[in-house]
Design an enzyme around this catalytic site. Structure first.
Site, PDB file in Angstrom:
ATOM      1  N   LYS A   9      -5.223   3.511  -5.899  1.00 59.20           N
ATOM      2  CA  LYS A   9      -4.837   4.821  -5.389  1.00 59.20           C
ATOM      3  C   LYS A   9      -3.663   5.406  -6.179  1.00 59.20           C
ATOM      4  O   LYS A   9      -3.048   4.724  -6.998  1.00 59.20           O
ATOM      5  CB  LYS A   9      -4.485   4.688  -3.906  1.00 59.20           C
ATOM      6  N   HIS A 115      -8.109   0.747  -2.477  1.00 58.08           N
ATOM      7  CA  HIS A 115      -9.272   0.896  -1.597  1.00 58.08           C
ATOM      8  C   HIS A 115     -10.352  -0.030  -2.124  1.00 58.08           C
ATOM      9  O   HIS A 115     -10.539  -0.147  -3.332  1.00 58.08           O
ATOM     10  CB  HIS A 115      -9.805   2.338  -1.617  1.00 58.08           C
TER      11      HIS A 115
END
Length: 149
Positions: A9, A115
């Site tokens: 991210k 993620h």
């Protein structure tokens, strides 16, 4: 062989953690078959997080993922979805095991650096969102015979 989608991210990119996080996957024997540094636009962000549409965190999550480049990756290996989940640790870094990626680098539930797909079906969907089939490399990794039966 099983594949999973991993996204580093914006906070991981901005904090210079990309190499350290990739090293964790490589050390566990995962094989990198696709990777790109990219900016996520509104349409892609909304598609990625579509299952959360209508929830209070949907819009802030979409805005956050668009705020800075991300590193999208596809990793391959035996039971790689479960292995990646273990390497990442709990979504909330406060609950993540020490030594996990989120336990080591995550700041809070929003800025948790990574993620990863939560199932093989999610991995297939997310890989298709971020990569065309020809962008994934099929190769034999040196030493692969030492990593699995």
């Amino acid at each position: 062989m099983e594949k999973t989608f991993i996204m580093l991210k914006p906070d991981a990119v901005q904090r210079g953690l990309v190499g350290q996080i990739i090293a964790r996957f490589e050390t566990k024997g995962c094989k990198l078959v696709g990777m790109k540094l990219m900016s996520v636009d509104q349409a892609l962000a909304e598609q990625h997080y579509a299952e959360h549409k209508g929830k209070s965190f949907f819009e802030p999550t979409v805005q956050y993922i668009m705020s800075s480049p991300v590193v999208a990756m596809v990793w391959e290996g035996k039971n790689v979805v479960a292995l990646a989940r273990e390497l990442m640790g709990a979504t909330n870094p406060a609950n993540a095991n020490p030594g996990s990626i989120r336990g080591s680098f995550g700041m809070d539930i929003s800025r948790n650096v990574i993620h990863g797909s939560d199932s093989v079906a999610s991995a297939e969907r997310e890989i298709a969102l971020y990569f065309r089939p020809e962008e994934l490399c099929d190769y034999r990794k040196a030493g692969e015979e030492w990593l699995s039966e």
